[in-house]
Write a protein that holds these residues in place. Structure first.
Motif, PDB file in Angstrom:
ATOM      1  N   MET A   9      -4.728  -2.824   4.988  1.00  0.00           N
ATOM      2  CA  MET A   9      -4.883  -1.373   5.083  1.00  0.00           C
ATOM      3  C   MET A   9      -3.715  -0.668   4.410  1.00  0.00           C
ATOM      4  SD  MET A   9      -7.653  -0.229   6.348  1.00  0.00           S
ATOM      5  CE  MET A   9      -7.070   1.439   6.627  1.00  0.00           C
ATOM      6  N   GLY A  10      -2.514  -1.174   4.623  1.00  0.00           N
ATOM      7  CA  GLY A  10      -1.362  -0.564   3.970  1.00  0.00           C
ATOM      8  C   GLY A  10      -1.435  -0.667   2.463  1.00  0.00           C
ATOM      9  N   LEU A  53      -4.169   1.806   1.114  1.00  0.00           N
ATOM     10  CA  LEU A  53      -3.724   3.204   1.094  1.00  0.00           C
ATOM     11  C   LEU A  53      -2.745   3.452  -0.053  1.00  0.00           C
ATOM     12  CD1 LEU A  53      -3.242   3.852   4.916  1.00  0.00           C
ATOM     13  CD2 LEU A  53      -5.041   4.775   3.453  1.00  0.00           C
ATOM     14  N   ILE A  54      -1.843   2.522  -0.266  1.00  0.00           N
ATOM     15  CA  ILE A  54      -0.888   2.669  -1.372  1.00  0.00           C
ATOM     16  C   ILE A  54      -1.606   2.617  -2.709  1.00  0.00           C
ATOM     17  CG2 ILE A  54       1.087   1.606  -2.510  1.00  0.00           C
ATOM     18  CD1 ILE A  54       2.021   0.661   0.239  1.00  0.00           C
ATOM     19  N   CYS A 102       0.575   7.808   0.559  1.00  0.00           N
ATOM     20  CA  CYS A 102       1.387   6.673   0.131  1.00  0.00           C
ATOM     21  C   CYS A 102       2.437   6.319   1.182  1.00  0.00           C
ATOM     22  CB  CYS A 102       2.052   6.990  -1.202  1.00  0.00           C
ATOM     23  SG  CYS A 102       2.973   5.613  -1.931  1.00  0.00           S
ATOM     24  N   GLY A 125       0.676   4.596   4.034  1.00  0.00           N
ATOM     25  CA  GLY A 125       0.364   3.221   3.660  1.00  0.00           C
ATOM     26  C   GLY A 125       1.575   2.317   3.715  1.00  0.00           C
ATOM     27  N   SER A 136       4.093  -4.497  -1.386  1.00  0.00           N
ATOM     28  CA  SER A 136       2.957  -3.616  -1.112  1.00  0.00           C
ATOM     29  C   SER A 136       2.707  -2.669  -2.280  1.00  0.00           C
ATOM     30  CB  SER A 136       3.216  -2.822   0.170  1.00  0.00           C
ATOM     31  OG  SER A 136       4.279  -1.893  -0.008  1.00  0.00           O
ATOM     32  N   GLY A 176      -0.528  -2.560  -4.653  1.00  0.00           N
ATOM     33  CA  GLY A 176      -1.214  -1.285  -4.807  1.00  0.00           C
ATOM     34  C   GLY A 176      -1.391  -0.883  -6.259  1.00  0.00           C
TER      35      GLY A 176
END
Length: 219
Positions: free
Chosen positions: A39-40, A43-44, A62, A65, A101, A105
């Motif tokens: 999920m993080g 979102l990023i 951001c 995330g 992350s 992303g």
């Protein structure tokens, strides 16, 4: 009497109600940790691609995330781990997890939204690929800096270079009127200059002037 009753006392000790211990290897625990990771990163990925549309909104997304991904790092590396890292290792783990992350992303967002943002995705994807590999080597417990100068690292670098060349070539070949996420703007639609004069100028009509002999030829 005491020798007879003593074994009975040992066989029937007073029972106490104990709460079940938290199972680190249980499915709900592992699901929670992985869900926070994904999920993080998702979102990023969406925020870094859509940032030019609404900088204030996607900067918040951001940041959220990043916090979610860090929570996943804490759950997986501290709560669910068999051995907790030292303070210095924990700081570097959190920092490189955050870098990882953003790398994930950039790769995911660049590939997913290449049609909408071809030029932006052309440099986001290879940079994210290199960033994610460096962050993973620094974050992984078995990773060593020598892995950054290795045959596999060379493969990652070549893949990133080929990705940049290929996506740049495709971005240059794509027309500028592709799909856009501007939601209502008309920046991607080319204007048609031949329509405005046709609508503004009235149709020409032949003047109904009398003939030289004084009779009109209009019926």
């Amino acid at each position: 009497m005491t020798t007879v009753l003593e074994p009975e006392r040992r066989q029937n000790p007073p029972t106490k109600h104990r709460r079940p211990a938290f199972d680190k290897k249980s499915l709900p625990a592992r699901y929670t940790g992985q869900m926070l990771y994904f999920m993080g990163a998702a979102l990023i990925a969406g925020a870094v691609v859509h940032y030019p549309i609404d900088p204030s909104l996607y900067a918040i997304i951001c940041g959220v995330g990043a916090v979610v991904f860090l929570l996943g790092t804490i759950v997986n590396e501290f709560v669910l781990a068999d051995e907790r890292p030292a303070v210095s290792q924990a700081v570097s783990l959190v920092a490189f997890s955050l870098l990882l992350s953003f790398g994930v992303g950039l790769v995911g967002g660049g590939i997913q939204h290449f049609e909408q943002f071809p030029e932006r995705s052309a440099w986001m994807t290879p940079i994210g690929l290199l960033m994610s590999y460096v962050a993973f080597v620094a974050k992984d417990s078995k990773g060593r800096w020598r892995h950054l100068v290795s045959p596999f690292a060379a493969i990652v670098a070549v893949t990133a270079a080929l990705t940049w060349l290929g996506m740049t070539a495709l971005a240059g070949a794509m027309s500028s009127d592709g799909h856009s996420h501007d939601h209502g703007t008309t920046t991607g639609t080319p204007a048609k200059p031949d329509q405005a004069p046709a609508e503004s100028a009235p149709p020409s009509r032949a003047p109904a002037e009398p003939a030289p002999d004084g009779h009109s030829h209009s019926h």
